[in-house]
Design a protein around this motif. Sequence first.
Motif, PDB file in Angstrom:
ATOM      1  N   ALA A 138       0.819  -1.207   0.000  1.00 26.36           N
ATOM      2  CA  ALA A 138       0.000   0.000   0.000  1.00 26.36           C
ATOM      3  C   ALA A 138       0.855   1.260   0.000  1.00 26.36           C
ATOM      4  N   GLU A 139       2.110   1.155   0.427  1.00 26.18           N
ATOM      5  CA  GLU A 139       2.995   2.318   0.421  1.00 26.18           C
ATOM      6  C   GLU A 139       3.241   2.835  -0.997  1.00 26.18           C
ATOM      7  N   ARG A 140       3.027   1.970  -1.993  1.00 27.04           N
ATOM      8  CA  ARG A 140       3.211   2.387  -3.387  1.00 27.04           C
ATOM      9  C   ARG A 140       2.001   3.128  -3.937  1.00 27.04           C
ATOM     10  N   ALA A 141       0.876   3.093  -3.206  1.00 26.55           N
ATOM     11  CA  ALA A 141      -0.376   3.605  -3.766  1.00 26.55           C
ATOM     12  C   ALA A 141      -0.287   5.076  -4.137  1.00 26.55           C
ATOM     13  N   GLU A 142       0.405   5.875  -3.325  1.00 31.14           N
ATOM     14  CA  GLU A 142       0.496   7.304  -3.633  1.00 31.14           C
ATOM     15  C   GLU A 142       1.220   7.530  -4.953  1.00 31.14           C
ATOM     16  N   HIS A 143       2.234   6.719  -5.236  1.00 28.23           N
ATOM     17  CA  HIS A 143       2.965   6.864  -6.494  1.00 28.23           C
ATOM     18  C   HIS A 143       2.135   6.342  -7.668  1.00 28.23           C
ATOM     19  N   ILE A 144       1.357   5.299  -7.417  1.00 29.78           N
ATOM     20  CA  ILE A 144       0.547   4.709  -8.473  1.00 29.78           C
ATOM     21  C   ILE A 144      -0.622   5.624  -8.838  1.00 29.78           C
ATOM     22  N   GLU A 145      -1.086   6.426  -7.883  1.00 30.44           N
ATOM     23  CA  GLU A 145      -2.279   7.241  -8.118  1.00 30.44           C
ATOM     24  C   GLU A 145      -2.113   8.155  -9.328  1.00 30.44           C
ATOM     25  N   ALA A 161     -12.528   8.532  -8.285  1.00 27.50           N
ATOM     26  CA  ALA A 161     -12.302   9.735  -7.490  1.00 27.50           C
ATOM     27  C   ALA A 161     -13.330   9.893  -6.379  1.00 27.50           C
ATOM     28  N   ARG A 162     -14.519   9.299  -6.550  1.00 28.17           N
ATOM     29  CA  ARG A 162     -15.565   9.438  -5.528  1.00 28.17           C
ATOM     30  C   ARG A 162     -15.396   8.458  -4.379  1.00 28.17           C
ATOM     31  N   LEU A 163     -14.497   7.505  -4.516  1.00 30.44           N
ATOM     32  CA  LEU A 163     -14.283   6.523  -3.455  1.00 30.44           C
ATOM     33  C   LEU A 163     -13.506   7.153  -2.294  1.00 30.44           C
ATOM     34  N   PRO A 164     -13.735   6.681  -1.067  1.00 29.59           N
ATOM     35  CA  PRO A 164     -12.877   7.109   0.043  1.00 29.59           C
ATOM     36  C   PRO A 164     -11.427   6.762  -0.259  1.00 29.59           C
ATOM     37  N   ALA A 165     -10.506   7.530   0.299  1.00 28.95           N
ATOM     38  CA  ALA A 165      -9.086   7.363  -0.028  1.00 28.95           C
ATOM     39  C   ALA A 165      -8.587   5.921   0.143  1.00 28.95           C
ATOM     40  N   PRO A 166      -8.905   5.221   1.252  1.00 26.77           N
ATOM     41  CA  PRO A 166      -8.398   3.842   1.379  1.00 26.77           C
ATOM     42  C   PRO A 166      -8.908   2.927   0.264  1.00 26.77           C
ATOM     43  N   ALA A 167     -10.209   3.058  -0.083  1.00 30.05           N
ATOM     44  CA  ALA A 167     -10.768   2.217  -1.138  1.00 30.05           C
ATOM     45  C   ALA A 167     -10.179   2.582  -2.492  1.00 30.05           C
ATOM     46  N   ARG A 168      -9.948   3.886  -2.724  1.00 28.31           N
ATOM     47  CA  ARG A 168      -9.364   4.322  -3.997  1.00 28.31           C
ATOM     48  C   ARG A 168      -7.961   3.754  -4.165  1.00 28.31           C
ATOM     49  N   ARG A 169      -7.162   3.812  -3.112  1.00 19.64           N
ATOM     50  CA  ARG A 169      -5.798   3.312  -3.205  1.00 19.64           C
ATOM     51  C   ARG A 169      -5.774   1.795  -3.352  1.00 19.64           C
ATOM     52  N   ALA A 170      -6.693   1.111  -2.684  1.00 14.24           N
ATOM     53  CA  ALA A 170      -6.762  -0.343  -2.841  1.00 14.24           C
ATOM     54  C   ALA A 170      -7.135  -0.706  -4.277  1.00 14.24           C
ATOM     55  N   ALA A 171      -8.058   0.047  -4.871  1.00 20.89           N
ATOM     56  CA  ALA A 171      -8.449  -0.217  -6.260  1.00 20.89           C
ATOM     57  C   ALA A 171      -7.288   0.023  -7.212  1.00 20.89           C
ATOM     58  N   LEU A 172      -6.541   1.098  -6.975  1.00 21.75           N
ATOM     59  CA  LEU A 172      -5.381   1.380  -7.814  1.00 21.75           C
ATOM     60  C   LEU A 172      -4.342   0.270  -7.706  1.00 21.75           C
ATOM     61  N   LEU A 173      -4.110  -0.223  -6.505  1.00 19.72           N
ATOM     62  CA  LEU A 173      -3.148  -1.309  -6.328  1.00 19.72           C
ATOM     63  C   LEU A 173      -3.588  -2.556  -7.083  1.00 19.72           C
TER      64      LEU A 173
END
Length: 257
Positions: A138-145, A161-173
């Motif tokens: 999950a530490e990579r999520a900010e770079h992946i965003e 973009a409408r997802l809460p931040a944790p869910a958005r980052r999990a989806a990106l991962l």
Amino acid sequence: MTPAARPGVDVHQALVSAAAVHRCAGLLDAAERDRAARLPAPAAARFTVARGLLRSVLADRLGVPPGRVSLTARCPGCGGAGHGPVRLTAHHGGGDRDGYGGAAGDAGWALSVAHSGSLVAVAVGHRAGPVGVDVETAERAEHIEELAPRLFRPDQRDRLARLPAPARRAALLRAWTGAESYAKATGTALGRALARVDATVDTGGRVAVAAPDRLAGWSVRAVPARAPGYAAAVTARHGTRVRTHPRTDLTAGPPAG
């Protein structure tokens, strides 16, 4: 074809720790130990555990000690040895415990290795064609965003973009690991893989990728990551059995020869 001989891919994962590094160092061959010695400490630890896990899995499948499994790696870009995709070149004696026989050489075997943070994963396939595995922390999520425009179409990015931040980052991962695993399995450049793995996300944050008919018969699947906060994915030919194993403890027992 018997069930035991059905083409399949097995995914194994292990944690990187000082104890795991110590034990796995005894499983590596001279070339692998030399490569580990030239890497920065965190990368050396991940490399050592990843190769130790791979050797342990193959040794169990082939019925031989880890030291008698011969692996080689070559970079498809620069042609250099010692880095790049790894493959089984030979093993000596024994026989596959699933009934595939004990002939030397890589006949029918496909391997893929991934590591991120403190988690490593290996995918071992037999008679299933190429395979690719990826794990991300999950530490990579900010770079992946910042890569969201390359992973999702505009309508999907609005939903993301409408997802809460944790869910958005999990989806990106999940989308990123799918693209990485697809690139590894197919030999596709990552930029093209990002475009082909047409990720979608629903209102709950669940991610799906393009269907096999869109990916020329390849299937990209999320698999359970055996550590909190991580995502994992594997790509194999559509219809291939994929089995994800419990996390392997690489700290138990003395180093094997």
